[in-house]
Design a protein around this motif. Structure first.
Motif, PDB file in Angstrom:
ATOM      1  N   MET A 154       3.916   2.439  11.040  1.00 20.30           N
ATOM      2  CA  MET A 154       5.081   3.259  10.676  1.00 20.30           C
ATOM      3  C   MET A 154       5.383   3.136   9.184  1.00 20.30           C
ATOM      4  N   ILE A 155       5.174   1.947   8.636  1.00 22.58           N
ATOM      5  CA  ILE A 155       5.386   1.755   7.197  1.00 22.58           C
ATOM      6  C   ILE A 155       4.363   2.555   6.402  1.00 22.58           C
ATOM      7  N   LEU A 156       3.115   2.518   6.841  1.00 26.95           N
ATOM      8  CA  LEU A 156       2.026   3.131   6.075  1.00 26.95           C
ATOM      9  C   LEU A 156       2.097   4.651   6.036  1.00 26.95           C
ATOM     10  N   ASN A 157       2.293   5.269   7.209  1.00 27.61           N
ATOM     11  CA  ASN A 157       2.298   6.743   7.204  1.00 27.61           C
ATOM     12  C   ASN A 157       3.209   7.364   8.249  1.00 27.61           C
ATOM     13  N   GLY A 158       4.143   6.564   8.785  1.00 26.65           N
ATOM     14  CA  GLY A 158       5.088   7.118   9.746  1.00 26.65           C
ATOM     15  C   GLY A 158       4.442   7.669  11.003  1.00 26.65           C
ATOM     16  N   ASP A 162      -0.538   7.966   3.338  1.00 25.42           N
ATOM     17  CA  ASP A 162      -1.890   8.528   3.406  1.00 25.42           C
ATOM     18  C   ASP A 162      -2.486   8.152   4.756  1.00 25.42           C
ATOM     19  N   ASP A 163      -2.828   9.153   5.569  1.00 24.92           N
ATOM     20  CA  ASP A 163      -3.317   8.887   6.922  1.00 24.92           C
ATOM     21  C   ASP A 163      -4.621   8.097   6.931  1.00 24.92           C
ATOM     22  N   GLN A 164      -5.536   8.432   6.035  1.00 27.76           N
ATOM     23  CA  GLN A 164      -6.819   7.739   5.988  1.00 27.76           C
ATOM     24  C   GLN A 164      -6.646   6.280   5.566  1.00 27.76           C
ATOM     25  N   VAL A 165      -5.811   6.043   4.589  1.00 25.92           N
ATOM     26  CA  VAL A 165      -5.556   4.676   4.139  1.00 25.92           C
ATOM     27  C   VAL A 165      -4.892   3.875   5.257  1.00 25.92           C
ATOM     28  N   ALA A 166      -3.963   4.509   5.968  1.00 23.12           N
ATOM     29  CA  ALA A 166      -3.307   3.829   7.087  1.00 23.12           C
ATOM     30  C   ALA A 166      -4.331   3.417   8.136  1.00 23.12           C
ATOM     31  N   ALA A 167      -5.253   4.319   8.460  1.00 20.13           N
ATOM     32  CA  ALA A 167      -6.291   4.010   9.441  1.00 20.13           C
ATOM     33  C   ALA A 167      -7.197   2.885   8.939  1.00 20.13           C
ATOM     34  N   VAL A 199       0.836  -1.204   0.000  1.00 22.61           N
ATOM     35  CA  VAL A 199       0.000   0.000   0.000  1.00 22.61           C
ATOM     36  C   VAL A 199       0.868   1.250   0.000  1.00 22.61           C
ATOM     37  N   ARG A 200       1.910   1.246   0.810  1.00 29.10           N
ATOM     38  CA  ARG A 200       2.796   2.421   0.853  1.00 29.10           C
ATOM     39  C   ARG A 200       3.514   2.608  -0.485  1.00 29.10           C
ATOM     40  N   LEU A 201       3.917   1.509  -1.098  1.00 25.30           N
ATOM     41  CA  LEU A 201       4.638   1.580  -2.368  1.00 25.30           C
ATOM     42  C   LEU A 201       3.767   2.150  -3.471  1.00 25.30           C
ATOM     43  N   PHE A 202       2.512   1.688  -3.540  1.00 20.66           N
ATOM     44  CA  PHE A 202       1.651   2.097  -4.648  1.00 20.66           C
ATOM     45  C   PHE A 202       0.796   3.329  -4.349  1.00 20.66           C
ATOM     46  N   ASN A 203       0.583   3.612  -3.045  1.00 23.94           N
ATOM     47  CA  ASN A 203      -0.319   4.706  -2.690  1.00 23.94           C
ATOM     48  C   ASN A 203       0.381   5.874  -1.997  1.00 23.94           C
ATOM     49  N   GLY A 204       1.591   5.630  -1.524  1.00 18.57           N
ATOM     50  CA  GLY A 204       2.277   6.670  -0.775  1.00 18.57           C
ATOM     51  C   GLY A 204       1.744   6.758   0.646  1.00 18.57           C
TER      52      GLY A 204
END
Length: 239
Positions: A120-124, A44-49, A37-42
């Motif tokens: 941390m991977i998704l949005n630090g 994103d706080d909402q996506v991380a949640a 998700v992080r690789l393809f989407n960057g």
């Protein structure tokens, strides 16, 4: 109320080759999904949640709780080997509390730690999302372990019942029926996480005071009932 020998035997049972392999699957899948998700989407706080709430807390934590909670005592009761433990000079409530401690520790290690890393991977940890869901995972681990340990003492089908509760009641009914959310460990844990994050991306349908009380009552009651059930097991020669 803690016995190192019982703890060592329980850890050995839970972390045996077969169970350990199962325990690693879900955390590994979470980390893989998070990286993709992080690789393809960057970031994103909402996506991380969404990922941490939808997969980590709603699926991974209760399933690991089922494996650890029921596995801490269920197999010993099913195959009769619990009798050897009960014949030792160890108080039965001590056995339950020790096994609960081990189940909680294993559930936390295999759910809360991966949740933090995934966050941390998704949005630090943007908007405290990673920390909030990690806190939720830690709290849910305690309640789930107590509930599923109790199931392991009262039913030979504890794993099936636990899976029905985790996947049908909490995940399905909890998302469709508003009243069911009040009786959801996931929602109770989210109430605490909401306080940690300050609201926004992390929210619960249960108010914090109610959630704290329900978490405490369920954990204590489940542990007590499990102890009572173990007290009811009779050894050969006991009246």
């Amino acid at each position: 109320m803690y016995n190192p020998t019982v703890a060592r035997l329980t850890y050995r049972s839970l972390l045996g080759r077969r169970r350990a392999a199962i325990l690693f699957v879900l955390p590994g899948l979470l980390l893989l999904i998070s990286a993709a998700v992080r690789l393809f989407n960057g970031a994103d706080d909402q996506v991380a949640a969404d990922v941490l709430g939808g997969f980590a807390l709603a699926t991974m934590v209760p399933l690991i709780g089922v494996i650890a909670g029921t596995g801490a005592i269920g197999p010993e009761i099913d195959d009769g080997s619990i009798i050897y433990l009960l014949s030792k000079p160890v108080k039965r409530p001590t056995i339950i509390v020790t096994k609960l401690f081990v189940a909680v520790a294993v559930t936390m290690a295999f759910s809360a730690v991966p949740t933090l890393i995934a966050g941390m991977i998704l949005n630090g940890n943007g908007q405290q999302v990673a920390v909030a869901y990690t806190v939720a995972a830690l709290i849910a681990s305690i309640a789930y372990s107590a509930l599923f340990l109790l199931l392991g003492t009262v039913s030979r089908h504890a794993v099936v019942i636990g899976l029905v509760y985790a996947l049908v009641w909490e995940t399905l009914f909890g998302s469709l029926i508003e009243g069911a959310r009040t009786l959801s460990v996931q929602q109770w844990a989210l109430a605490v996480a909401e306080k940690v994050s300050g609201g926004g991306l992390v929210a619960s349908d249960v108010r914090l005071p109610v959630a704290v009380v329900l978490l405490a009552v369920v954990t204590v009651a489940a542990t007590w009932f499990a102890g009572q059930k173990l007290r009811g097991l009779k050894l050969a020669g006991e009246e």
